[in-house]
Design a protein around this motif. Structure first.
Motif, PDB file in Angstrom:
ATOM      1  N   ARG A 108       0.859  -1.186   0.000  1.00 49.12           N
ATOM      2  CA  ARG A 108       0.000   0.000   0.000  1.00 49.12           C
ATOM      3  C   ARG A 108       0.896   1.237   0.000  1.00 49.12           C
ATOM      4  N   ILE A 109       1.474   1.516  -1.165  1.00 52.29           N
ATOM      5  CA  ILE A 109       2.531   2.510  -1.313  1.00 52.29           C
ATOM      6  C   ILE A 109       2.105   3.935  -0.917  1.00 52.29           C
ATOM      7  N   PRO A 110       0.983   4.461  -1.390  1.00 50.74           N
ATOM      8  CA  PRO A 110       0.651   5.841  -0.995  1.00 50.74           C
ATOM      9  C   PRO A 110       0.527   6.016   0.518  1.00 50.74           C
ATOM     10  N   MET A 131      16.244   6.779   5.821  1.00 50.01           N
ATOM     11  CA  MET A 131      16.647   5.770   4.847  1.00 50.01           C
ATOM     12  C   MET A 131      15.421   5.055   4.271  1.00 50.01           C
ATOM     13  N   ASN A 132      14.469   4.698   5.122  1.00 51.44           N
ATOM     14  CA  ASN A 132      13.258   4.039   4.628  1.00 51.44           C
ATOM     15  C   ASN A 132      12.462   4.952   3.703  1.00 51.44           C
ATOM     16  N   LEU A 133      12.369   6.233   4.062  1.00 51.05           N
ATOM     17  CA  LEU A 133      11.699   7.187   3.187  1.00 51.05           C
ATOM     18  C   LEU A 133      12.434   7.275   1.858  1.00 51.05           C
ATOM     19  N   GLY A 134      13.746   7.323   1.909  1.00 52.62           N
ATOM     20  CA  GLY A 134      14.545   7.388   0.681  1.00 52.62           C
ATOM     21  C   GLY A 134      14.363   6.167  -0.210  1.00 52.62           C
ATOM     22  N   LYS A 135      14.314   4.998   0.391  1.00 51.24           N
ATOM     23  CA  LYS A 135      14.105   3.771  -0.393  1.00 51.24           C
ATOM     24  C   LYS A 135      12.759   3.800  -1.103  1.00 51.24           C
ATOM     25  N   LEU A 136      11.743   4.247  -0.399  1.00 50.32           N
ATOM     26  CA  LEU A 136      10.417   4.328  -1.009  1.00 50.32           C
ATOM     27  C   LEU A 136      10.388   5.392  -2.104  1.00 50.32           C
ATOM     28  N   GLN A 137      10.996   6.538  -1.840  1.00 54.11           N
ATOM     29  CA  GLN A 137      11.045   7.592  -2.851  1.00 54.11           C
ATOM     30  C   GLN A 137      11.779   7.115  -4.095  1.00 54.11           C
ATOM     31  N   GLN A 139      11.835   4.160  -5.315  1.00 50.08           N
ATOM     32  CA  GLN A 139      10.923   3.298  -6.076  1.00 50.08           C
ATOM     33  C   GLN A 139       9.808   4.083  -6.745  1.00 50.08           C
ATOM     34  N   VAL A 140       9.289   5.086  -6.046  1.00 47.05           N
ATOM     35  CA  VAL A 140       8.080   5.765  -6.492  1.00 47.05           C
ATOM     36  C   VAL A 140       8.371   7.045  -7.264  1.00 47.05           C
ATOM     37  N   SER A 141       9.300   7.852  -6.757  1.00 46.58           N
ATOM     38  CA  SER A 141       9.486   9.202  -7.289  1.00 46.58           C
ATOM     39  C   SER A 141      10.802   9.425  -8.001  1.00 46.58           C
ATOM     40  N   GLY A 142      11.743   8.529  -7.844  1.00 49.56           N
ATOM     41  CA  GLY A 142      13.017   8.673  -8.533  1.00 49.56           C
ATOM     42  C   GLY A 142      14.153   9.107  -7.632  1.00 49.56           C
ATOM     43  N   ALA A 143      15.296   9.294  -8.260  1.00 47.51           N
ATOM     44  CA  ALA A 143      16.543   9.528  -7.539  1.00 47.51           C
ATOM     45  C   ALA A 143      16.626  10.898  -6.887  1.00 47.51           C
ATOM     46  N   VAL A 144      16.026  11.912  -7.484  1.00 43.44           N
ATOM     47  CA  VAL A 144      16.186  13.272  -6.947  1.00 43.44           C
ATOM     48  C   VAL A 144      15.618  13.392  -5.533  1.00 43.44           C
TER      49      VAL A 144
END
Length: 182
Positions: A108-110, A131-137, A139-144
């Motif tokens: 449930r990604i969102p 770090m967890n927020l970064g991992k999800l970002q 996957q979902v929003s990209g590297a930036v």
């Protein structure tokens, strides 16, 4: 202390005595249940956690501990039903982590994104939250956006090799792709 010093039987016996002496004391039942969970005796722990919850419904720890156990049994909805009331009252680090585990398992990604953003808001000095927020970002929003979160984690945990290598990799990827931060 006895449980941690390898005198588990004596430690467990003392916790059982505490429950016998004060069966309605939620903390005693929760402590006994935690000890049983650590000894992989979850089925014995559950009744103590349920009794602790019944005795003091606002005491969050037994709810969180029971929810963690339920996750190991793939009983995600029951786990959420235990922790959502806690999070409706106030932020609780253990409860929010249980919620994140359930949301990851259910993909449930969102909702997971909102939970991680709540974590970094309430625990801005916790590198694992960033770090967890970064991992999800990633996957979902990209590297930036992910790079910003990983860099924050790197500031908080400069000796963490995984975080450092991810920051380096993301910077190289952005440079290679010609992407810049806004």
């Amino acid at each position: 202390k006895l449980l941690e010093s390898n005198d588990r039987q004596r430690g467990l016996a003392l916790l059982k005595i505490a429950v016998d002496v004060a069966p309605n004391l939620s903390a005693a039942r929760n402590n006994l249940a935690v000890a049983l969970l650590r000894l992989n005796r979850g089925d014995e722990a559950v009744p103590h956690l349920q009794a602790a919850i019944a005795s003091d419904p606002k005491f969050a720890d037994p709810r969180v501990n029971l929810a963690r156990f339920l996750i190991t049994k793939q009983r995600h909805q029951e786990a959420l039903a235990l922790i959502d009331p806690i999070l409706q009252r106030a932020y609780h680090p253990g409860a929010v982590r249980v919620k994140a585990q359930v949301l990851v398992a259910q993909k449930r990604i969102p909702e997971l994104s909102a939970v991680f953003e709540t974590m970094v808001k309430h625990e801005p000095k916790d590198p694992s939250a960033w770090m967890n927020l970064g991992k999800l970002q990633l996957q979902v929003s990209g590297a930036v956006p992910a790079l910003d979160s990983f860099e924050q984690a790197a500031k908080l945990a400069p000796g963490n090799a995984e975080i450092q290598s991810t920051v380096t990799r993301l910077r190289q990827q952005l440079a290679k792709d010609g992407q810049k931060r806004p």
